[in-house]
Design an enzyme around this catalytic site. Sequence first.
Site, PDB file in Angstrom:
ATOM      1  CB  SER B 150      28.907  77.520  48.441  1.00 25.13           C
ATOM      2  OG  SER B 150      28.016  76.445  48.502  1.00 25.13           O
ATOM      3  CG  ASP B 231      32.535  70.836  46.682  1.00 28.14           C
ATOM      4  OD1 ASP B 231      31.605  70.370  47.354  1.00 28.14           O
ATOM      5  OD2 ASP B 231      32.657  72.047  46.410  1.00 28.14           O
ATOM      6  CG  HIS B 264      31.722  73.143  49.437  1.00 21.22           C
ATOM      7  ND1 HIS B 264      31.546  73.467  48.123  1.00 21.22           N
ATOM      8  CD2 HIS B 264      30.770  73.838  50.119  1.00 21.22           C
ATOM      9  CE1 HIS B 264      30.527  74.312  47.996  1.00 21.22           C
ATOM     10  NE2 HIS B 264      30.041  74.558  49.199  1.00 21.22           N
TER      11      HIS B 264
END
Lengths: 285, 285
Positions: B150, B231, B264
């Site tokens: 991320s 996600d 995620h």
Amino acid sequence: MTFETLSEHASFNGTMGFYRHDATETQCSMRFSVFVPPQAKDGPVPVLTYLAGLTCTEETFMTKAGPQRVAAELGLMLVAPDTSPRGENVPDDPDGGWDFGHGAGFYLDATEAPYAAHYRMCSYITQELNTVIRDGFPADPNRQGIFGHSMGGHGALTIGLKNPDTYRSISAFAPICSPLHCPWGDKALRLYLGPQQETWREYDAAELILSLSKDDAHGRPPLLIDQGMSDSFLKTQLHPHLLENACSEVGLSLTLRSHAGYDHGYYFISTFMEDHLRHHAAALK
Amino acid sequence: MTFETLSEHASFNGTMGFYRHDATETQCSMRFSVFVPPQAKDGPVPVLTYLAGLTCTEETFMTKAGPQRVAAELGLMLVAPDTSPRGENVPDDPDGGWDFGHGAGFYLDATEAPYAAHYRMCSYITQELNTVIRDGFPADPNRQGIFGHSMGGHGALTIGLKNPDTYRSISAFAPICSPLHCPWGDKALRLYLGPQQETWREYDAAELILSLSKDDAHGRPPLLIDQGMSDSFLKTQLHPHLLENACSEVGLSLTLRSHAGYDHGYYFISTFMEDHLRHHAAALK
């Protein structure tokens, strides 16, 4: 037997889920986690229940122990309950300690006030949660194993030894082997069960093993126990030699592995997780 | 370059350690974690740095991603810094948000007051921490890779692309591919770097790739990126298509894998961790 889904996450081609329900045994909201392996798409799979140690929750094992990869390979469902009843109405340690009360249910059914109403983790796990899993997940209730760590190793050993028809395989990481002979056990069992030590024996793995006939012991599944030799609780709280002596006495098969340099934490547990999952899968095939 | 050992734990026959030092670049105490594989007993080993995402710390990767087993097999050292400078003297998000300030350093060198004095994570990682690792651990500084998740995927891509002589392999899980084109990036780069978007480009992976000549791109190591299709940040913040377009434009080799059902979080990351470690090990042999 309804439950609420808190979250679900894809993991190793299976599903990692977190759930809650209003539990009858413990008279409070209980959380639990379940890993469903990909093989469950094709039918019921064996179930392996993990009991965590002091201060842990239903999340600790699933986030820190890394069991999903091998469980997905072997087709094992993993179930992890919380370590105690919780909530404002649930009495906690009167001294504010972390080794009794919330996060420290010791996997027994308390008999003493004010704990008896909520602290029924033994019945909760063997009956109520077991029914929730059987009814709500693609589980094969005839193929179940149990394992755990520290206080949860004590829980897995005692619950597994007392319920051989339910749990066909047992293992533990650094378990409390004899609550009768350690400060954690003395504090918890005295408060949950009262001062009469005779009543403590059914929650003491070493005593339970000593109570087996040699014939009974001979028919039991072999125990696997891993213990780190740099575990700071080894000599004061865990006492694996008492378990070793008991197994030797009655002829119960035990593999006790001592690992130089390893401590009491999840870096130790994750290192040997694969061996435990394979131990259970072999027994539950 | 001294540092203090906070704790060390045996793990997969290697050592999992947590450390702190007083960092010059960020003008505060910084924590970092290092996994040293068993092969380090026989000489320096390749180093793989992991950059974590928003709200994470130096601990998140090591506890939740389960990288130690394969790193121990492949002989990779793993290094994880914290995600920002921290401390009472370090300015935080003026609005109290979790996507800027503490836990959200975006792996850049800030130029704007009041952030410029402490928020120098790019120089901290590429220079100061790198020196600490080289001098204090059995690391081979000529064999280094970088990856992240991320915000840390953004960090790994930008730092890796700008320092090809230091980092010979790059990968990412669900990276922020173009901070110029997402709300997280817009907020952070505006506050850290000021309103002139031209200055943001050196911290934008897609823009950095577009700036490569075809000859340069051709000589770069191939990128590996995994992205979950469930996600919740995919369409608003991550934009892997911008990275894909940029790589296609200049001829940079990219393996972008899309995984149905994965979100995620660290259950996604742990599922594909082994593939990333093998990707780096192959490049660093």
